[in-house]
Write an enzyme that holds these catalytic residues in place. Structure first.
Site, short mmCIF file in Angstrom:
data_model
loop_
_atom_site.label_atom_id
_atom_site.label_comp_id
_atom_site.label_asym_id
_atom_site.label_seq_id
_atom_site.Cartn_x
_atom_site.Cartn_y
_atom_site.Cartn_z
N THR A 130 -40.00 -23.00 24.75
CA THR A 130 -39.94 -22.11 23.60
C THR A 130 -40.74 -20.84 23.82
OG1 THR A 130 -40.61 -21.93 21.26
CG2 THR A 130 -41.87 -23.42 22.62
N ASP A 131 -40.38 -19.78 23.12
CA ASP A 131 -41.18 -18.55 23.18
C ASP A 131 -42.52 -18.70 22.45
OD1 ASP A 131 -40.24 -18.56 20.56
OD2 ASP A 131 -39.37 -16.55 20.64
N GLU A 132 -42.68 -19.76 21.66
CA GLU A 132 -43.91 -19.93 20.91
C GLU A 132 -45.13 -20.17 21.81
OE1 GLU A 132 -43.68 -22.18 17.20
OE2 GLU A 132 -41.50 -22.18 17.42
N TYR A 155 -47.83 -27.78 18.10
CA TYR A 155 -46.52 -27.81 18.75
C TYR A 155 -46.48 -26.89 19.96
CZ TYR A 155 -41.78 -26.26 19.76
OH TYR A 155 -40.64 -25.88 20.42
N LYS A 159 -46.12 -27.70 24.07
CA LYS A 159 -45.05 -27.18 24.92
C LYS A 159 -45.62 -26.34 26.06
CE LYS A 159 -41.20 -27.46 24.66
NZ LYS A 159 -40.26 -28.46 25.28
#
Length: 347
Positions: A130-132, A155, A159
């Site tokens: 993810t870009d998060e 989260y 990741k």
């Protein structure tokens, strides 16, 4: 090509399964069938002799070894993950066990299989992220593949850790990997705890449409079927050890997004009076809420020739219509644990 897809009964994973089978690939769908999974997501692929299903948890290493030995995949597409930020705030432990420990198990099972098979040149371990992991942007700039990691939630931290493990297994053990980091996905089969399905279903039910803070948080929106197309391209043609950012090139604030959804619903299923936008309600912001995400997708565009096929307005119209047409899919899911309840407020 035989593809082992982890998390293939989830939102993005099922889009990959459906597209891969439609293109003639053999697919082994490995899924633990946790709360957010639904085998109805892959019903159109399940009747094919190219499809098989294994219920398994990526935290169970012995079971993973059995599946690799039985199916002998050409590539792995690792999507299985806990993914809801609000749930990670309330219960980070599941995110550590699945996203970090589970990815470790997948890497070790894949490495053991790859070595036992004589290290076939075509084998790939594709890790989908993810870009998060990159944190939060200001008003300007975009995330590139060289952006430093700066996760802000349990989260995104889990990741980020899994991304680092994948790179380490490539550098240390030579495991042939590719990585992708995507922007916010939306589209058919989106589990009804995320923003877009929540807004659609709450609007239809006459409930408030909750917007965190003042709605100014910006996301880059990627239609899930476009994402699946990009993922299959990367696993087939991406350079080993390389990461690719996948974005929709469709930045919108949360408020703009919800207003667009309301306009589409007003046109497709008008209320007796007023607009669905009248139901917009501002609620207390999420703890540590990232201000803006934006992906620079130039690498995947220039190296692999990929770009999204729809604008966010086109994709949202298709998504709204899908939910209007598929009440039999989403209605039962609303009874699952945590759906319809505000989570992530314990911090």
């Amino acid at each position: 090509m035989k593809i082992l897809v982890t998390g293939g009964a989830g939102f993005i994973g099922s889009a990959v399964v459906r597209l891969a089978v439609s293109r003639g690939h053999e697919v082994v769908n490995l899924d633990a069938l946790t709360y957010a999974a639904c085998l109805d997501n892959v019903a159109e692929a399940a009747g094919s002799n190219l499809y098989s299903f294994e219920q398994a948890d990526i935290r169970d290493r012995a079971r993973l070894d059995e599946i690799f030995s039985l199916h002998r995949p050409d590539v792995v597409m690792h999507l299985a993950a806990e993914s809801h930020v609000d749930r990670s705030i309330d219960g980070p432990g599941d995110f550590i066990l699945t996203n970090i420990n589970g990815t470790y198990n997948m890497l070790e099972a894949a490495r053991a299989y790859w070595v036992s098979a004589g290290k076939p040149a075509g084998f790939r371990f594709h890790h989908i992220s993810t870009d998060e992991v990159f944190g939060s942007l200001g008003a300007e700039g975009q995330f590139t593949e060289e952006t430093s990691y700066d996760p802000r939630s349990p989260y995104s931290a889990s990741k980020a850790a899994s991304d680092h493990l994948v790179r380490a297994w490539h550098e240390t053990y030579g495991l042939p990997v590719v990585l992708t980091n995507c922007s916010n996905n939306y589209g058919p089969y989106h589990f009804p705890e995320k923003l877009i399905p929540v807004v659609i279903l709450n609007a239809l039910a006459g409930k408030p449409l909750p917007i965190y803070g003042d709605g100014s948080n910006v996301r880059d929106w990627l239609y899930v079927e476009d994402h699946a197309d990009a993922l299959l391209l990367v696993v087939e043609k991406g350079a080993l050890g390389r990461s690719y950012n996948i974005g929709g090139e469709n930045e919108r604030s949360n408020l703009q997004l919800v207003q667009t959804l309301c306009g589409i619903l007003d046109a497709k299923r008008p209320k007796a009076s007023g607009s669905y936008a009248d139901q917009i309600t501002y609620v207390t912001d999420r703890p540590g809420h990232d201000a803006r995400y934006a992906i620079d997708p130039s690498r995947i565009r220039e190296e692999l020739g990929w770009r999204p096929s729809v604008t966010v307005e086109q994709g949202l119209e298709k998504t709204v219509q899908w939910y209007l047409d598929n009440e039999a899919w989403w209605k039962p899911l609303q009874a699952r644990a945590g759906v319809g309840v505000r989570l992530g407020v314990k911090a």
